[in-house]
Write a protein that holds these residues in place. Structure first.
Motif, mmCIF file in Angstrom:
data_model
loop_
_atom_site.group_PDB
_atom_site.id
_atom_site.type_symbol
_atom_site.label_atom_id
_atom_site.label_comp_id
_atom_site.label_asym_id
_atom_site.label_seq_id
_atom_site.Cartn_x
_atom_site.Cartn_y
_atom_site.Cartn_z
ATOM 1 N N ILE A 9 16.682 21.391 48.260
ATOM 2 C CA ILE A 9 16.912 22.758 48.395
ATOM 3 C C ILE A 9 17.784 22.911 49.723
ATOM 4 O O ILE A 9 17.399 22.705 50.688
ATOM 5 N N GLU A 10 18.805 23.509 49.485
ATOM 6 C CA GLU A 10 20.028 23.780 50.319
ATOM 7 C C GLU A 10 20.445 25.197 50.547
ATOM 8 O O GLU A 10 20.559 25.763 49.504
ATOM 9 N N ALA A 11 20.449 25.674 51.684
ATOM 10 C CA ALA A 11 20.985 27.067 51.939
ATOM 11 C C ALA A 11 22.630 27.015 51.750
ATOM 12 O O ALA A 11 23.256 26.313 52.297
ATOM 13 N N LEU A 12 23.006 27.923 50.828
ATOM 14 C CA LEU A 12 24.548 28.230 50.610
ATOM 15 C C LEU A 12 25.134 29.141 51.491
ATOM 16 O O LEU A 12 26.150 29.251 51.807
ATOM 17 N N GLU A 13 24.130 30.021 52.189
ATOM 18 C CA GLU A 13 24.477 31.105 53.110
ATOM 19 C C GLU A 13 23.563 30.949 54.283
ATOM 20 O O GLU A 13 22.363 30.404 54.109
ATOM 21 N N HIS A 14 24.001 31.689 55.366
ATOM 22 C CA HIS A 14 22.851 31.899 56.505
ATOM 23 C C HIS A 14 21.674 32.601 55.792
ATOM 24 O O HIS A 14 22.160 33.532 55.078
ATOM 25 N N ALA A 15 20.691 32.554 55.843
ATOM 26 C CA ALA A 15 19.314 33.006 55.338
ATOM 27 C C ALA A 15 18.341 33.051 56.002
ATOM 28 O O ALA A 15 17.978 32.714 57.120
ATOM 29 N N GLU A 16 17.375 33.893 55.504
ATOM 30 C CA GLU A 16 16.005 34.249 56.073
ATOM 31 C C GLU A 16 15.033 33.917 54.736
ATOM 32 O O GLU A 16 15.117 34.867 53.859
ATOM 33 N N VAL A 17 13.980 33.383 55.115
ATOM 34 C CA VAL A 17 12.723 33.258 54.018
ATOM 35 C C VAL A 17 11.611 33.346 54.695
ATOM 36 O O VAL A 17 11.358 33.375 55.914
#
Length: 193
Positions: A96-104
């Motif tokens: 599972i990889e972030a394609l953009e800067h993210a918040e989870v």
């Protein structure tokens, strides 16, 4: 922490009492994730279920020739986890990889199960959510052997309309099982009609 986004999602199924919200909030951890960061790697156990507040993720596998195959995308107000690994606590074959800067928002299996026991309606929400993901997966498998690449692309647009312009051709092509060049041709053909 953007817990209100999670509550909005959950309450789209069933209203929550204040006490329930407070207990739920205590179980989730807020994470900020940089682009390309992997929340899960093949060979690890998926210990967390992730709710996307902002950004976009992909779940993918790698074949024996080293080619990546996207299985799922998740953006705002969606969930992502290797469900098989999460529930069985066996090692994952997926990333599972972030394609953009993210918040989870992240929740551990034990904490989620504790909430299921305390609030059966939360268990019901997850049951419905997983049923929808299962139907989505069934439809995708069916499309892979019964639809043309163009039909699969149109189904992608219907399922992920908000991602069409956020994802590079390489990521969408990997999801569809075609080359980026063939995807460009499909897009051109659709524009020309």
């Amino acid at each position: 922490m953007s817990i209100s986004t999670l509550f909005s999602y959950l309450e789209s199924f069933i209203p929550l009492k204040q006490e329930e919200k407070e207990r739920i909030e205590k179980k989730f951890v807020h994470l900020t994730v940089n682009r390309k960061h992997r929340l899960l790697k093949a060979g690890e156990i998926c210990k967390d279920y992730f709710f996307v507040i902002s950004g976009c993720f992909r779940m993918f596998g790698v074949d024996d020739k080293g080619f990546e195959h996207n299985i799922q995308f998740a953006a705002e107000s969606d969930w992502i986890a290797d469900i098989g690994s999460f529930y069985s606590q066996k090692t994952s074959q997926l990333y599972i990889e972030a394609l953009e800067h993210a918040e989870v928002l992240s929740i551990r299996q034990q904490d989620l199960y504790e909430l299921f026991t305390s609030f059966p309606k939360l268990n019901r929400i997850f049951k419905i959510m997983i049923e929808h993901k299962y139907i989505e997966l069934q439809n995708r498998v069916l499309q892979n052997f019964s639809s043309t690449a163009e039909q699969r692309y149109l189904a992608f647009l219907e399922h992920y309309p908000h991602l069409k312009n956020r994802l590079p051709n390489t990521q969408i092509a990997s999801y569809l099982g075609i080359t980026p060049e063939f995807l460009s041709k499909i897009r051109k053909d659709l524009r020309d009609h």
